[in-house]
Design a protein around this motif. Structure first.
Motif: not given
Length: 610
Positions: A505-520, A451-458
């Motif tokens: 899957q690329r959207i899911a990867i972008a979401r994980a990278l969004a907050v600039e984590p140290r461990l993924i 129910r969320m657009r990609v922009a909202d997900v990220l």
């Protein structure tokens, strides 16, 4: 024989009319495997759904025929098509988590297929279902037949889907990424099972996959798709030995392995063009390293370039002067720095226990130890790969580390992140830790809010974990993310269901990278990706690791990816570690019999002839 002739599929979308399939022609023969390969979003899965008459509501077959032994399936009434679908032509769907009914036991779903298409009923049908669960490698099939899908791992759900498809012993099997979520030993078992059925029942198989190593070992013929068109068709041996289309050559060069370790993979620049465009020329020319001046304005046709070898490329039919292109740079990366100081992540004696439903009139609580005393360390800037069979505890250990099992299981031990025990954090301290520890989930569709657009997900993670960013900065961050993972910028305003599995899957990867984590924690991050996008993602992960010192806990069954990206390896079996150490040492000189069997089951692709 199953014949597809001039198949054209159209979809109604907000952007306009999408021509998902443009004039497909294929012939499947019983007893043979025809592999359909190509990039995510090129139309492979849509072709399978059209063949089975399972298109989404906004889709339709605009032209063409699909004939089974001379009978046009597209002209059959739905009542007769139900007998064909599952009985004579069965399908293994790409995403088992969303294809299985969550409120039905897996055994009931297999029995349903058996009773619909065979004469077996009751106990006989249940016995057949148990036999098929055993044949596809489900442990304790007599017990697991009464489990619901949520109790199974991703690979086990995939095996249940395969059992449902094969239980009625059809004439043809449409297998849409049938081994994507499977580890190499179960993958080998499933592929051997399909080969045995081909010999016993002359089963014809349409294999849709991005795993070229599997294709080279299974397929008799190969068709390569791009942007809704077939651009190369050939016998499998000829395709891998002498690929003609520039796209085919680039795909084979993008495969990760130990030989390419330390250097960027040959990723194909750009993305598949949107299929609502009116193409005046070749659909691949903007990304082609052999493009000529007239490629943009001349439509190529499939032409014979060898015995049963057809290619859709002007390079052969109308050769001309090549356009200037920037040469691809493949600089070897400097060696990883040696481990220094305390590890970023120190997992000590990790145990995860799930409560099982006790039988009627049984006192006490039964437990299942999914992870049983696992310990390992991971330093900043390095990659630790967790490998092993499906259900061995890889994903469970990753979810435990990122605190996603607190309400579902008993978790004990320690997970020290920068000296802080993640298992003891609460409230705001846990929120701050999530800013630095992110996860890429195995099933991208189930992990994205429909129910969320990609922009909202990220943007959701940025709002929650990066409150210092204003709206403008968040917008710039989103644009950078979609560029990094190889998506078009218009993807931000679309919904998850509008994308293929690889694109999700690329959207899911972008979401994980969004907050600039140290461990993924990367849980099968490339399992749903074709090889060209996989190369882009692996290159991206390595560049981010080199620039930002990211650490990856990489959960995968793809040994080629492990050889390419991992520094250290942990091999798990039944919740325990059986072998661990430096990547090259473990993979080249395995000491444990289980590790040796695991590596022996890995499909290998011989390099094409020059």
């Amino acid at each position: 024989m199953l014949e597809i002739d001039d198949l054209q599929v159209e979809l109604d979308a907000d952007a306009g009319l999408v021509r998902a399939i443009a004039g497909m022609r294929l012939t499947l023969t019983r007893g043979e495997t025809f592999a359909l390969v190509g990039e995510s979003g090129c139309g492979k899965s849509m072709a399978a759904l059209a063949l089975m008459r399972l298109l989404p509501e906004n889709g339709r077959i605009a032209a063409g025929t699909v004939r089974l032994d001379g009978e046009d399936l597209l002209a059959l009434p739905e009542s007769r098509m139900r007998d064909v679908r599952g009985g004579r032509v069965a399908m293994i769907f790409q995403e088992p988590a969303t294809s299985l009914n969550p409120v039905m036991r897996v055994g009931d779903q297999i029995v349903e297929a058996i009773e619909a298409h065979t004469g077996l009923r009751g106990k006989a049908a249940r016995a057949r279902a148990i036999d098929w669960l055993a044949r596809v490698g489900i442990p304790e099939p007599e017990r697991r037949i009464d489990d619901y899908p949520f109790r199974l791992s991703g690979g086990q759900k995939q095996r249940v889907m395969i059992a449902i498809a094969l239980a009625a012993e059809p004439d043809f099997l449409v297998a849409d990424e049938p081994t994507t979520a499977l580890d190499v030993t179960i993958q080998a078992q499933i592929l051997d099972l399909i080969r045995d059925l081909q010999r016993e029942r002359q089963l014809g198989v349409l294999l849709i996959t991005h795993d070229l190593a599997v294709v080279s070992g299974m397929a008799h013929h190969v068709a390569l798709m791009y942007a809704g068109q077939i651009i190369e068709v050939a016998p499998a041996a000829e395709f891998f030995a002498h690929p003609r289309h520039p796209y085919a050559r680039l795909l084979l060069q993008a495969l990760p392995d130990a030989a390419r370790r330390g250097e960027p993979l040959a990723a194909i620049a750009g993305t598949v063009p949107p299929l609502w465009l009116d193409f005046a020329g070749c659909r691949f020319w903007p990304r082609c390293d052999k493009a000529m001046g007239h490629c943009a304005s001349t439509l190529p046709r499939l032409t014979e370039e060898g015995p049963k070898h057809q290619v859709r490329c002007l390079l052969y039919s109308q050769p001309g002067e090549a356009l200037p292109r920037e040469p691809a740079t493949a600089k070897r990366l400097p060696p990883r720095p040696a481990e220094q100081g305390a590890p970023l992540l120190d997992v000590r004696d990790l145990r995860v226990r799930f409560a099982l439903k006790a039988p009627l009139f049984h006192r006490g609580t039964r437990h299942f130890d999914a992870v049983d005393g696992v310990s390992y360390t991971l330093h900043a800037g390095r990659t630790l790969a967790l490998v092993g069979e499906s259900g061995c505890g890889k994903t469970t250990s990753g979810k435990a580390i990122v605190q996603l099992l607190r309400r579902q299981a008993q978790v004990s031990g320690q997970a020290l992140f920068d000296g802080q025990d993640l298992f003891r954090l609460q409230g705001q301290a846990l929120v701050q830790a999530r800013r630095h520890v992110q996860i890429i989930f195995q099933d991208p569709f189930a992990s994205l809010n429909p129910r969320m657009r990609v922009a909202d997900v990220l943007e959701e993670g940025l709002i929650a974990l990066r409150p210092e960013l204003d709206a403008g900065q968040r917008r710039e961050r989103l644009l950078t993310l979609v560029d990094q993972v190889g998506l078009r910028r218009d993807a931000l305003q679309r919904w998850p269901h509008e994308f293929s599995g690889g694109q999700r899957q690329r959207i899911a990867i972008a979401r994980a990278l969004a907050v600039e984590p140290r461990l993924i924690v990367c849980d099968e991050p490339t399992s749903a990706l074709d090889v060209s996008v996989q190369a882009q993602i692996l290159n991206l992960l390595r560049e981010l690791q080199r620039e930002q010192g990211l650490a990856y806990l990489f959960i995968t069954h793809n040994i080629g990816v492990v050889e390419y990206i991992a520094d250290d390896v942990v091999v798990m079996r039944a919740g325990r570690i059986v072998e661990q150490g430096n990547c090259s040492t473990v993979l080249r000189q395995p000491r444990e019999g289980f590790t040796q069997a695991l590596l022996a089951a890995v499909p290998r692709l011989l390099p094409p002839s020059p």
